[in-house]
Design an enzyme around this catalytic site. Structure first.
Site, PDB file in Angstrom:
ATOM      1  N   PHE A 123       0.852  -1.195   0.000  1.00  0.00           N
ATOM      2  CA  PHE A 123       0.000   0.000   0.000  1.00  0.00           C
ATOM      3  C   PHE A 123       0.892   1.250   0.000  1.00  0.00           C
ATOM      4  CE2 PHE A 123      -2.961   2.981   2.100  1.00  0.00           C
ATOM      5  CZ  PHE A 123      -4.098   2.760   1.348  1.00  0.00           C
ATOM      6  N   ASP A 200       1.469  -5.114   8.573  1.00  0.00           N
ATOM      7  CA  ASP A 200       0.315  -4.245   8.381  1.00  0.00           C
ATOM      8  C   ASP A 200      -0.918  -5.147   8.224  1.00  0.00           C
ATOM      9  OD1 ASP A 200      -1.717  -2.555   7.503  1.00  0.00           O
ATOM     10  OD2 ASP A 200      -0.286  -1.182   6.551  1.00  0.00           O
ATOM     11  N   TYR A 225     -11.182   1.125  10.205  1.00  0.00           N
ATOM     12  CA  TYR A 225     -12.397   1.539   9.476  1.00  0.00           C
ATOM     13  C   TYR A 225     -12.737   0.613   8.319  1.00  0.00           C
ATOM     14  CZ  TYR A 225      -8.708   4.005   6.841  1.00  0.00           C
ATOM     15  OH  TYR A 225      -7.566   4.324   6.155  1.00  0.00           O
ATOM     16  N   LYS A 226     -11.956  -0.461   8.141  1.00  0.00           N
ATOM     17  CA  LYS A 226     -12.267  -1.421   7.080  1.00  0.00           C
ATOM     18  C   LYS A 226     -13.197  -2.489   7.670  1.00  0.00           C
ATOM     19  CE  LYS A 226      -8.263   0.093   4.607  1.00  0.00           C
ATOM     20  NZ  LYS A 226      -6.823   0.005   4.382  1.00  0.00           N
ATOM     21  N   ARG A 374     -12.112  -4.418  -7.492  1.00  0.00           N
ATOM     22  CA  ARG A 374     -12.034  -5.208  -6.261  1.00  0.00           C
ATOM     23  C   ARG A 374     -13.418  -5.484  -5.719  1.00  0.00           C
ATOM     24  NH1 ARG A 374      -8.058  -2.685  -1.768  1.00  0.00           N
ATOM     25  NH2 ARG A 374      -9.834  -1.275  -1.740  1.00  0.00           N
TER      26      ARG A 374
HETATM   27  C1  LIG Z   1      -6.069   1.187   4.419  1.00  0.00           C
HETATM   28  C2  LIG Z   1      -4.632   0.993   4.628  1.00  0.00           C
HETATM   29  C3  LIG Z   1      -3.875   1.959   5.281  1.00  0.00           C
HETATM   30  C4  LIG Z   1      -4.527   3.231   5.713  1.00  0.00           C
HETATM   31  O1  LIG Z   1      -3.701   4.142   6.338  1.00  0.00           O
HETATM   32  P1  LIG Z   1      -4.330   5.498   6.892  1.00  0.00           P
HETATM   33  O2  LIG Z   1      -3.275   6.088   7.700  1.00  0.00           O
HETATM   34  O3  LIG Z   1      -5.561   5.129   7.662  1.00  0.00           O
HETATM   35  O4  LIG Z   1      -4.712   6.336   5.725  1.00  0.00           O
HETATM   36  C5  LIG Z   1      -2.538   1.687   5.488  1.00  0.00           C
HETATM   37  N1  LIG Z   1      -1.969   0.537   5.060  1.00  0.00           N
HETATM   38  C6  LIG Z   1      -2.694  -0.402   4.411  1.00  0.00           C
HETATM   39  C7  LIG Z   1      -2.044  -1.670   3.960  1.00  0.00           C
HETATM   40  C8  LIG Z   1      -4.032  -0.195   4.161  1.00  0.00           C
HETATM   41  O5  LIG Z   1      -4.747  -1.105   3.509  1.00  0.00           O
END
Ligand SMILES: *Cc1c(COP(=O)(O)O)cnc(C)c1O
Length: 428
Positions: A123, A200, A225-226, A374
């Site tokens: 990401f 992560d 939030y996911k 997705r």
């Molecule tokens: C959604 C996600 C993030 C989100 O990071 P934020 O700081 O909340 O914007 C980070 N890493 C991964 C792998 C994600 O899927």
């Protein structure tokens, strides 16, 4: 399949799942891996918090309950979803900021080592944070070239980790392909070289039974939030293994991580234990909704949630093979469920256009450049019918475009209350 699904009744606990009663609700929401649906219980919890806790307790709320909330929720999440014993998880900051804090703490604990291992399909925020840390600390980034339709394998990690490695940073489930990495094997390989691993968990927490303690993981961060339905921008969580807590020093030394918070002392002395990884005042409002998800996950059990997740992704792949493959769509996620998380990505050169039309018609997957759509299947809020309808809509829209009909809209897709913003804005 919904009828025999032992978890089907959980769907009604989410707001917006009652598509017949309220036309503002999407017909098919396949993006719960980017922003989970809210729970009805959270609507009540937040209203009650405003009126009772905040409204009447005011500043006393901090002493009475809010100060401990980041650690309490951390413990609950650890027990229910992370396989982490108490005292190792806290809630605070965003995933991005926690990544920075824990990665910096990790590399600073290995000052003579020169490399951070990461992969080029992680990401963006993970890659960017590590680029920044490498620059700050004069370290080299050692990139693993990961398969965008798969992910980082243990063999690939073995090939690059060595005595020069301070830290390995990987996603447990890849945000693009949904590939599920082998946490235990990869952590073991890093440990053979005395390197630390930061996982992560953003795309695995709440859909997979994670076993941080069992895997002897060092550090982890994840998004709430996911699949955890914490709400847009809800704070993330961090995990620091017991043995490391008093050894590591994190770089954002704020008062909430200090030993004696309200003594307001002249210099910073870190707290012992997990609290030292906190920095500023916790986002109490933002932590409320995830509590309802944790309660629900405990009731449903994370093992059953994972079983439903596997069934949903298998079902989606079956539909894609049957309906979409003849139109040139390919599955860009692992077909073997032991290597797959909770979402399925499908590729076709027209997917950007397809997603735009779907969003305009209240079918909500998301798009990942260059050509991926997705299908995010949140196990407790997504039904098999919803999955069926979603993939059928992809089929109809793609067929429409391929047949040269640019404006396939409400006539082909039953309900179209209003046009929405385009799909490529803020999916995660
Ligand atoms: C959604 C996600 C993030 C989100 O990071 P934020 O700081 O909340 O914007 C980070 N890493 C991964 C792998 C994600 O899927």
């Amino acid at each position: 399949m919904d009828r025999i699904d032992g978890l089907a009744h959980y769907r009604a606990r989410f707001l917006g799942t009652d598509a017949d009663a309220d036309t503002a609700n999407p017909r098919s929401y396949l993006d719960g891996n980017s922003l989970g649906r809210p729970l009805r219980a959270s609507a009540e919890r937040i209203a009650e918090f405003l009126e009772q806790d905040w409204g009447t307790r005011l500043i006393r709320g901090w002493d009475e309950q809010w100060m401990e909330l980041p650690l309490q929720i951390g413990d609950d999440l650890g027990r229910v979803a992370l396989g982490a014993a108490a005292g190792q998880v806290f809630v605070g900051d965003s995933t991005t900021v926690l990544l920075y804090k824990l990665a910096r703490a990790a590399v600073d604990s290995r000052p003579r080592r020169t490399e951070i291992v990461l992969d080029n399909d992680n990401f963006p925020t993970d890659r960017y944070v590590l680029e920044g840390i490498a620059r700050e600390r004069g370290l080299t980034l050692r990139w693993i070239d990961s398969d965008p339709e798969g992910g980082v394998t243990a063999q690939q990690v073995r090939a690059v980790v060595g005595p020069q490695t301070s830290l390995v940073v990987l996603s447990h489930v890849a945000y693009r392909s949904g590939y599920l990495a082998d946490m235990k094997a990869i952590t073991d390989i890093a440990h053979e070289h005395d390197a630390l691993v930061l996982w992560d968990l953003s795309h695995s927490v709440g859909s997979i039974a994670i076993e941080l303690d069992h895997c002897d993981a060092d550090l982890a961060v994840g998004c709430s939030y996911k699949y955890l339905s914490g709400g847009p921008g809800a704070p993330a969580f961090g995990y620091v293994k017991n043995d490391l807590q008093d050894v590591l020093t994190q770089p954002i030394q704020g008062w909430m991580g200090a030993q004696a918070i309200f003594e307001m002392g002249p210099g910073y002395l870190p707290a012992t234990g997990i609290r030292r990884f906190m920095s500023g005042t916790p986002a109490v409002l933002g932590m409320l909704a995830m509590q309802d998800t944790i309660v629900m996950l405990e009731e449903a059990t994370i093992e059953s949630v994972r079983a439903k997740s596997v069934a949903l992704t298998e079902f989606a792949i079956t539909l894609v093979d049957e309906w979409l493959a003849p139109m040139g769509v390919t599955v860009a996620s692992p077909r073997e469920h032991t290597h797959r998380g909770g979402h399925v990505t499908i590729n076709h050169p027209l997917m950007r256009e397809v997603t735009k039309i779907l969003w305009d018609n209240d079918v909500i997957p998301d798009f990942r450049a260059p050509s991926g759509l997705r299908l995010g299947l949140a196990p407790l809020s997504t039904s098999f019918v919803e999955t069926f309808d979603g993939v059928a809509a992809v089929r109809d829209v793609l067929r429409g475009i391929l047949l040269g009909r640019s404006g396939i809209t409400a006539s082909a897709l039953p309900r179209s209350p209003e046009n929405r913003a385009g799909p490529v804005g803020h999916g995660m």
